[in-house]
Design a protein around this motif. Structure first.
Motif, PDB file in Angstrom:
ATOM      1  N   LEU A   8      27.015  -4.449  19.793  1.00 13.94           N
ATOM      2  CA  LEU A   8      27.059  -4.526  18.332  1.00 13.94           C
ATOM      3  C   LEU A   8      26.126  -5.619  17.796  1.00 13.94           C
ATOM      4  O   LEU A   8      25.483  -5.448  16.762  1.00 13.94           O
ATOM      5  N   LEU A   9      26.093  -6.743  18.513  1.00 15.45           N
ATOM      6  CA  LEU A   9      25.206  -7.835  18.102  1.00 15.45           C
ATOM      7  C   LEU A   9      23.730  -7.388  18.197  1.00 15.45           C
ATOM      8  O   LEU A   9      22.941  -7.649  17.284  1.00 15.45           O
ATOM      9  N   GLY A  10      23.365  -6.687  19.254  1.00 19.02           N
ATOM     10  CA  GLY A  10      22.002  -6.188  19.421  1.00 19.02           C
ATOM     11  C   GLY A  10      21.654  -5.171  18.352  1.00 19.02           C
ATOM     12  O   GLY A  10      20.539  -5.177  17.800  1.00 19.02           O
ATOM     13  N   LEU A  11      22.598  -4.288  18.056  1.00 23.86           N
ATOM     14  CA  LEU A  11      22.383  -3.278  17.022  1.00 23.86           C
ATOM     15  C   LEU A  11      22.213  -3.939  15.655  1.00 23.86           C
ATOM     16  O   LEU A  11      21.355  -3.548  14.860  1.00 23.86           O
ATOM     17  N   VAL A  16      18.638  -5.647  11.142  1.00 19.34           N
ATOM     18  CA  VAL A  16      18.124  -6.726  10.287  1.00 19.34           C
ATOM     19  C   VAL A  16      16.611  -6.838  10.435  1.00 19.34           C
ATOM     20  O   VAL A  16      15.894  -7.010   9.443  1.00 19.34           O
ATOM     21  N   ALA A  17      16.126  -6.710  11.668  1.00 20.32           N
ATOM     22  CA  ALA A  17      14.677  -6.813  11.887  1.00 20.32           C
ATOM     23  C   ALA A  17      13.941  -5.659  11.224  1.00 20.32           C
ATOM     24  O   ALA A  17      12.864  -5.843  10.647  1.00 20.32           O
ATOM     25  N   SER A  18      14.503  -4.457  11.291  1.00 21.61           N
ATOM     26  CA  SER A  18      13.838  -3.312  10.676  1.00 21.61           C
ATOM     27  C   SER A  18      13.881  -3.399   9.149  1.00 21.61           C
ATOM     28  O   SER A  18      12.961  -2.937   8.473  1.00 21.61           O
TER      29      SER A  18
END
Length: 95
Positions: A8-11, A16-18
């Motif tokens: 979930l943290l990676g997702l 956020v980056a996108s």
């Protein structure tokens, strides 16, 4: 549980980056960039041909200066070609 939290943290980081990325520029801007790149390429090509032309003109001028010197007699005269001395012809014997 740890795997789920890290997933979930990676997702979340990916989302956020996108979202932080800039959107694509409008079509007008893309066309302007394309035209700029084309004109830059044309300028470089023109400069290349211009330099080559200047080089040819300078070479022709140097060649013409040498021809003018020869015609007007300026500078050193042209050397005369060396001719070998031929032996005198033999006389036919008397009868």
């Amino acid at each position: 549980m740890k795997k789920l939290v890290s997933c979930l943290l990676g997702l979340t980081l990916f989302c956020v980056a996108s979202m932080g990325q800039e959107k694509r520029p409008p079509e007008k801007e893309l066309k302007a960039q394309v035209n700029h790149v084309k004109s830059s390429g044309n300028d470089l090509l023109h400069l290349r041909f211009k330099k080559a032309h200047e080089k040819h003109v300078a070479e022709a001028n140097r060649r013409n200066k040498g021809i003018v010197k020869d015609i007007n007699g300026e500078g050193k005269p042209l050397p005369k070609p060396a001719t070998p001395k031929l032996p005198a012809p033999k006389k036919p014997p008397l009868r």
